[in-house]
Design an enzyme around this catalytic site. Structure first.
Site, PDB file in Angstrom:
ATOM      1  CG  ASP A  55     -50.505   3.148 -19.319  1.00 54.59           C
ATOM      2  OD1 ASP A  55     -51.570   3.508 -18.788  1.00 54.59           O
ATOM      3  OD2 ASP A  55     -49.683   2.379 -18.771  1.00 54.59           O
ATOM      4  CE1 TYR A 111     -52.901  -4.357 -24.180  1.00 53.38           C
ATOM      5  CE2 TYR A 111     -54.028  -6.219 -23.159  1.00 53.38           C
ATOM      6  CZ  TYR A 111     -53.921  -4.861 -23.387  1.00 53.38           C
ATOM      7  OH  TYR A 111     -54.836  -4.003 -22.835  1.00 53.38           O
TER       8      TYR A 111
END
Length: 274
Positions: A55, A111
């Site tokens: 994003d 992540y």
């Protein structure tokens, strides 16, 4: 021939990684650079694809991009980087089979979320243990009513480490839902700040009987850190590209340390009445 690149980017000035008309995106910058460098002939035949969508504001150290080229000699990072802006770069490459799909063929992704604050790390770690394994993460995802899919995912690792006033949350899974990591971080900080008990996380992992919407943690703290395949492509590191990226970000890291220290001078500490 099909080439895969390992790329990194600082996501602050991007409207996400996936190409979008009229917006600055990572894929948009890459396609322009590949065309300007002569690496690809046109956008359509390049058939560019990535390992995953990030994003707006999210960063990456090891995003994987694949594309087709008739000029493999111009598909090396140092050539491509010469046409890229400072906030996106390639640092390794590999020749891959024509059917290689950087998203579908990935077996695990890692992540990291970085944050600061005063939290009870012990409680956060207790909550993180509940998240490990296979669960329905519907309460940790942005709902996609137009394209509903299974919300079951398997989290393989979730580590929380602290040092120098910074908290690092590392998470590894086979795949993720939209906003899943950032909502997990929100849940962990709610527990760590005492606003929710550890047991609340168990409720959140049982969406058939409990539903609660929580906001995702800010995008600027999230980085796509690593990805694995089986078999793994034979990556070739570009030492020239790596050296130039390192030089730039060592200077940037030092600059931001100074800015952080300077901003602390703006904080007004009121004296408590005696």
């Amino acid at each position: 021939m099909k080439i895969a690149l390992k790329i990194g980017y600082e996501g602050t000035e991007f409207s996400g990684s996936q190409i979008q008309p009229e917006l600055r995106t990572v894929e948009g910058e890459l396609l322009k650079a590949l065309k300007e460098a002569g690496t690809i002939d046109d956008f359509e035949s390049a058939d560019l694809s990535s390992a995953g969508r990030t994003d707006a504001g999210v960063h990456a150290f090891c995003q994987i991009i694949s594309f087709k080229t008739t000029n493999p000699g111009l598909a090396i990072p140092r050539v491509i980087n010469s046409k890229l802006p400072r906030d996106v770069w390639a640092w390794a490459y590999a020749e891959v089979p024509d059917d290689f799909d950087p998203r579908r063929h990935a077996v695990r992704r890692k992540y990291r979320y970085i944050l600061s604050g005063d939290y009870d790390i012990s409680k956060m770690r207790d909550a993180s243990k509940l998240i490990l394994g296979e669960h329905d993460f519907a309460n940790f995802a942005k709902k996609d009513k137009k394209n509903p899919k299974s919300t079951v995912r398997r989290v393989e690792k979730l580590d929380i480490r602290t040092g120098n006033g910074i908290i690092r949350i590392d998470i590894e899974a086979n795949a993720y839902l939209w906003n899943m990591i950032r909502k997990i971080v929100t849940a962990l900080t709610l527990v760590g700040s005492g606003l929710r008990p550890v047991e609340w996380v168990e409720q959140m992992l049982d969406p058939d009987n409990y539903e609660e919407g929580i906001e995702p943690a800010p995008a600027f703290g999230l980085i796509f850190l690593d990805i694995w395949y089986n078999p793994e492509p034979e990556w070739k590191m570009d030492s020239y590209a790596i050296r130039h990226v390192n030089e730039h970000y060592v200077k940037e890291a030092d600059r931001h340390k100074v800015i952080s220290a300077m901003m602390e001078q703006f904080i007004i500490h009121e004296k408590k009445p005696e």
